[in-house]
Design a protein around this motif. Structure first.
Motif, PDB file in Angstrom:
ATOM      1  N   LYS A   3     -37.711  61.552 -20.555  1.00 38.44           N
ATOM      2  CA  LYS A   3     -38.348  62.623 -21.301  1.00 38.44           C
ATOM      3  C   LYS A   3     -37.547  62.955 -22.563  1.00 38.44           C
ATOM      4  O   LYS A   3     -36.330  63.030 -22.542  1.00 38.44           O
ATOM      5  N   ILE A   4     -38.248  63.135 -23.680  1.00 35.10           N
ATOM      6  CA  ILE A   4     -37.605  63.541 -24.924  1.00 35.10           C
ATOM      7  C   ILE A   4     -37.657  65.064 -25.005  1.00 35.10           C
ATOM      8  O   ILE A   4     -38.732  65.658 -25.008  1.00 35.10           O
ATOM      9  N   GLU A   5     -36.503  65.689 -25.057  1.00 34.10           N
ATOM     10  CA  GLU A   5     -36.466  67.138 -25.124  1.00 34.10           C
ATOM     11  C   GLU A   5     -36.844  67.608 -26.525  1.00 34.10           C
ATOM     12  O   GLU A   5     -36.486  66.997 -27.520  1.00 34.10           O
ATOM     13  N   ARG A   6     -37.564  68.701 -26.600  1.00 30.46           N
ATOM     14  CA  ARG A   6     -37.891  69.304 -27.884  1.00 30.46           C
ATOM     15  C   ARG A   6     -36.681  70.048 -28.427  1.00 30.46           C
ATOM     16  O   ARG A   6     -35.820  70.498 -27.672  1.00 30.46           O
ATOM     17  N   ASP A   7     -36.619  70.180 -29.757  1.00 31.09           N
ATOM     18  CA  ASP A   7     -35.484  70.839 -30.407  1.00 31.09           C
ATOM     19  C   ASP A   7     -35.983  72.069 -31.147  1.00 31.09           C
ATOM     20  O   ASP A   7     -36.674  71.959 -32.158  1.00 31.09           O
ATOM     21  N   GLU A  21     -47.436  59.428 -28.373  1.00 31.10           N
ATOM     22  CA  GLU A  21     -46.119  59.823 -27.885  1.00 31.10           C
ATOM     23  C   GLU A  21     -45.108  58.702 -28.050  1.00 31.10           C
ATOM     24  O   GLU A  21     -43.893  58.938 -27.957  1.00 31.10           O
ATOM     25  N   SER A  54     -32.559  61.650 -35.680  1.00 30.64           N
ATOM     26  CA  SER A  54     -33.138  61.601 -34.349  1.00 30.64           C
ATOM     27  C   SER A  54     -32.464  60.482 -33.577  1.00 30.64           C
ATOM     28  O   SER A  54     -32.189  59.413 -34.127  1.00 30.64           O
ATOM     29  N   ILE A  82     -33.463  58.926 -30.247  1.00 29.78           N
ATOM     30  CA  ILE A  82     -34.245  58.741 -29.025  1.00 29.78           C
ATOM     31  C   ILE A  82     -33.979  57.379 -28.400  1.00 29.78           C
ATOM     32  O   ILE A  82     -34.397  57.109 -27.283  1.00 29.78           O
ATOM     33  N   LYS A 122     -33.175  64.868 -32.125  1.00 27.54           N
ATOM     34  CA  LYS A 122     -34.508  64.906 -31.523  1.00 27.54           C
ATOM     35  C   LYS A 122     -34.808  63.546 -30.913  1.00 27.54           C
ATOM     36  O   LYS A 122     -34.535  62.537 -31.537  1.00 27.54           O
TER      37      LYS A 122
END
Length: 308
Positions: free
Chosen positions: A3-7, A169, A196, A198, A308
Motif C-alpha cells: 500500500k502507498i501511504e498518502r502524504d 493506481e 516520490s 514508491i 509519496k
C-alpha cells in the motif's frame, strides 16, 4: 506492491530557501495539451465517441457511433487553435511544454515539425486520450512503451516527462519503473517539485494544475469569458510572486488547443503574458528545465520526509 501511504504533510511550511535561475521569484510554466486525433472515437477502434472537455458540456458518448459535432470540435484544435497558440509563444519568444498524446502526434506532422523548430519540450501525454482507471497494468505498461516509441520515431527523441491525466493506481509505479523519465506531473498536491519513492529509485514529481487551466471553460461553474481566465491567472501569479520573496514556487498554466485557441478566449491568455512580462524576476521555463534545476540543486535525500 504494498500500500502507498498518502502524504498530508509535504513541506509543512518549511520550504527550501533558494532562487530560480536569474534570481527569479517564480517559475512560470505554460503547458499546451495536444490531444486532437487521439480522443475516443469509433474510427480509432473505441467503443464510443468522446464526451470530455469540449464545447458540449455534459455530452453523452454515442455508443458504437460517431459524434460528428464532437469530432469537428476537436479538429478545430489541430486545424486552427494550435497555430494561434504556437504563433503567440513564438512571437513572445517563450518556451512551453507540450503534453502530447502519441496518437495525436501521428495525425499532424506539421504541428510536430513546428514544435521541434520552436524548441519546445514534448512531454508524453500517453498513447490515447482515455481514462486509464480500471485498465490492466499490463495494457497500461504496453501503451506507455508504444507512446515512447511513437514519439521517438516522430520527434527523434524520447519524452523525459510523463502526464497521463486520467490515471490508474498503477500509473506512477509504471512511470518510475520505466526508468527513462526525469519527472512526471500526474499530481496536484503542491506548488513545488518533490521526490516520490514508491520503488527503490526516487522519482521526481512536478505538480500540475487543474485550476489555472482553460479546461474550466468546458466544465460547470467554470470560466465563461476571457477576463475570467485572465483575472484568475493574474491573482494566482500575484499570490505566488509575493510568496516568492521568501519561498519561490511554480505557477503552471494548462492550455488546450480547442479551448483557449478559440478567438473569444485567446485574448485572456495574451493579456496575461503581457502582464507577467512587466516583471524582470520571473523564469518562464519548460518543465524539463525545472526538473533538471531541481535534480541539480535538490537531489534526493535519504532522510527526506516528504515522500509519496
Amino acid at each position: 506492491m504494498g500500500k502507498i501511504e498518502r502524504d498530508f504533510i509535504g513541506y509543512s511550511n518549511n520550504y527550501p530557501k533558494f532562487r530560480w535561475p536569474n534570481n527569479s521569484k517564480i517559475a512560470i510554466q505554460f503547458v499546451l495539451n495536444y490531444e486532437e486525433g487521439a480522443e475516443s472515437c469509433v474510427l480509432n477502434g473505441d467503443r464510443a465517441s468522446e464526451s470530455f472537455l469540449s464545447e458540449i458540456i455534459g455530452a453523452l458518448p454515442y455508443k458504437d457511433a460517431r459524434h460528428m459535432s464532437m469530432e469537428s470540435i476537436y479538429e478545430y484544435g489541430s486545424r486552427a487553435g494550435v497555430w494561434r497558440l504556437l504563433n503567440l509563444f513564438k512571437n513572445y519568444k517563450l518556451p512551453i511544454t507540450v503534453f502530447a498524446v502519441a496518437n495525436a502526434l501521428k495525425c499532424n506532422q506539421k504541428f510536430c515539425d513546428q514544435v521541434l523548430k520552436d524548441n519546445h519540450e514534448i512531454c508524453s501525454h500517453g498513447l490515447k486520450w482515455i481514462n486509464y482507471h480500471g485498465i490492466s497494468e499490463d495494457i497500461e505498461r504496453s501503451h506507455m512503451q508504444e507512446a515512447i516509441e511513437i514519439q521517438k520515431s516522430i520527434c527523434g527523441y524520447r519524452p523525459l516527462g510523463w502526464y497521463t491525466g486520467r490515471t490508474s493506481e498503477n500509473t506512477r509505479k509504471l512511470v518510475a519503473e520505466e526508468g527513462g523519465f526525469l519527472y512526471d506531473s500526474d499530481d496536484y498536491s503542491d506548488d513545488l517539485p518533490f521526490w516520490s519513492k514508491i520503488i527503490n529509485k526516487p522519482h521526481l514529481i512536478i505538480p500540475y494544475t487543474l485550476d489555472a487551466n482553460d479546461m474550466r471553460f468546458a466544465t460547470n461553474q467554470g470560466f465563461n469569458t476571457s477576463d475570467h481566465f485572465y483575472n484568475y491567472l493574474v491573482d494566482t501569479f500575484n499570490t505566488l510572486y509575493e510568496e516568492g520573496k521568501t519561498s519561490p514556487k511554480i505557477m503552471s498554466i494548462g492550455l488546450h488547443c480547442r479551448l483557449i485557441g478559440r478567438p473569444g478566449r485567446f485574448e485572456g491568455l495574451k493579456k496575461f503574458i503581457d502582464y507577467i512580462l512587466n516583471f524582470d524576476d520571473i523564469w518562464v521555463a519548460k518543465r524539463v528545465d525545472i526538473a533538471k534545476f531541481w535534480i541539480n540543486n535538490f537531489p534526493y535525500n535519504l532522510d527526506l520526509k516528504n515522500e509519496k
